[in-house]
Design an enzyme around this catalytic site. Structure first.
Site, PDB file in Angstrom:
ATOM      1  N   SER A 176       0.829  -1.204   0.000  1.00 26.20           N
ATOM      2  CA  SER A 176       0.000   0.000   0.000  1.00 26.20           C
ATOM      3  C   SER A 176       0.861   1.251   0.000  1.00 26.20           C
ATOM      4  O   SER A 176       1.964   1.263   0.562  1.00 26.20           O
ATOM      5  CB  SER A 176      -0.904   0.005   1.237  1.00 26.20           C
ATOM      6  OG  SER A 176      -1.528   1.256   1.419  1.00 26.20           O
ATOM      7  N   TYR A 195      -2.311  -0.387   9.976  1.00 25.98           N
ATOM      8  CA  TYR A 195      -2.498  -0.942   8.638  1.00 25.98           C
ATOM      9  C   TYR A 195      -1.219  -0.814   7.820  1.00 25.98           C
ATOM     10  O   TYR A 195      -0.745  -1.769   7.209  1.00 25.98           O
ATOM     11  CB  TYR A 195      -3.656  -0.226   7.934  1.00 25.98           C
ATOM     12  CG  TYR A 195      -3.785  -0.571   6.471  1.00 25.98           C
ATOM     13  CD1 TYR A 195      -4.223  -1.827   6.068  1.00 25.98           C
ATOM     14  CD2 TYR A 195      -3.463   0.359   5.482  1.00 25.98           C
ATOM     15  CE1 TYR A 195      -4.341  -2.150   4.721  1.00 25.98           C
ATOM     16  CE2 TYR A 195      -3.587   0.058   4.140  1.00 25.98           C
ATOM     17  CZ  TYR A 195      -4.019  -1.201   3.762  1.00 25.98           C
ATOM     18  OH  TYR A 195      -4.124  -1.525   2.437  1.00 25.98           O
TER      19      TYR A 195
END
Length: 349
Positions: free
Chosen positions: A143, A168
């Site tokens: 990501s 995350y």
């Protein structure tokens, strides 16, 4: 053609990737746990679009697609170590694309254990299964969030990513480190894909475009974070899946020379790429495009920056262009129109 495991095929990107690979003739096995992070009706809708019936509700039971003869779906968790090993043993995959993960920056603040279970424990199960079953190539979702508060733009895979600002992001950076270890120790070719703000038809309901569209159509206010002072490298989902396909087909090799670039390795068949549009858009311009295609003006609630968010993203994809001759190129206006058209048709509004 290859036999490919895609994890997360009830999810946004996994659904689109499965369709593309099936349409070109690959054999695909998809898995997903169909969790309730967001409305499962949308997840079952994606599965139905690929010919998977509601039999998919049953755990650990293969369901054959009624549309694609080469597509089978199995509901399971990445954390299910024994079932994962059994799946690999039975199916004899050539390649693996791991897109399943607990997503969302903000949700990781409220539910940290969900991220450890899926993104860390689940990923080690994928790595172990790949290691023991001679997988030709593991591609996996990382990501753009790994860049944290980096201010040098555009964001390059050679930049330092040691300071994540959400759990995350930390799990995604951990995936890259874990993959390198397995590439180094066991020669498993692995490629990490740092996605930049993916949007498009069948998108996630927790993402900005879905939230904006739903609220505007229902005459409700939209939340505009950081008072609108946000810039994102919005990347259309078709561009993402095309990039992933280029990556899957090209396993990395060891770098022939010493390099300070953390995205490559001279001790392992390992690589990391950004996949982004490289055309950052101001949030207010993005909202204006949504308003244009809906034909209504949004009522706006200006909010402070959310914890874990960053003010700007901008992808440097020069290595993706150099190595794979690919660069995302869908204009944001076109992508937003495609989403709004899909939303109106799917929800009948």
């Amino acid at each position: 053609m290859s036999k490919i495991l895609i994890t997360g095929t009830a999810g946004f990107i996994g659904f689109h990737l499965a369709k593309r690979l099936l349409e070109r003739g690959d054999t695909v096995v998809g898995i997903d746990n169909i969790n309730d992070y967001y409305d499962t009706r949308l997840k079952y809708g994606r599965l139905q679009e690929t010919g998977i019936s509601r039999e998919a509700e049953k755990w650990h039971t293969p369901v054959q697609s009624s549309i694609y003869p080469k597509y089978t779906f199995v509901r399971m968790n990445l954390e299910d170590r024994e079932q994962m090993m059994e799946l690999f043993q039975n199916e004899k995959f050539d390649k693996v694309c791991n897109l399943a993960a607990q997503a969302g920056v903000r949700y990781s603040i409220e539910n940290p254990y969900a991220y450890i279970d899926s993104n860390i424990v689940g990923f080690i199960n994928i790595l172990e299964a790949c290691r023991h079953h001679n997988i030709e190539h593991l591609a996996y979702a990382s990501s753009s969030s790994v860049y944290g508060n980096n201010t040098k733009m555009p964001l390059s895979t050679s930049d330092n990513v040691d300071h994540p600002i959400s759990l995350y992001a930390a799990t995604k950076k951990s995936n890259e480190l874990m993959a390198h270890t397995y590439s180094h120790l066991y020669g498993l070719p692995s490629t990490g894909l740092r996605f930049f703000t993916v949007y498009g038809p069948w998108g996630r309901p927790d993402m900005a475009l879905f939230l904006f569209t739903k609220a505007i159509l229902e005459d409700k206010p939209i939340k505009v974070f950081n008072n609108g002072n946000m810039v994102r490298d919005f990347t259309f989902v078709d561009d993402i899946t095309e990039g992933v396909m280029h990556v899957i087909d090209n396993p990395p090799e060891k770098s022939a020379t010493e390099t300070p670039d953390a995205s490559v390795s001279n001790t392992a068949p390992y690589k990391v790429y950004n996949i982004g549009n490289s055309s950052p858009v101001q949030l207010m311009d993005y909202i204006s495009a949504v308003e244009k295609h809906i034909g209504k003006t949004a009522e706006k609630q200006y909010m402070p920056m959310q914890p874990g968010d960053v003010p700007k993203t901008d992808a440097d994809v020069t290595d993706l262009q150099r190595d794979l001759n690919y660069k995302p190129n869908t204009p944001v206006d076109d992508g937003i129109k495609a989403f709004v058209d899909w939303y109106r048709e799917y929800f009948g509004v």
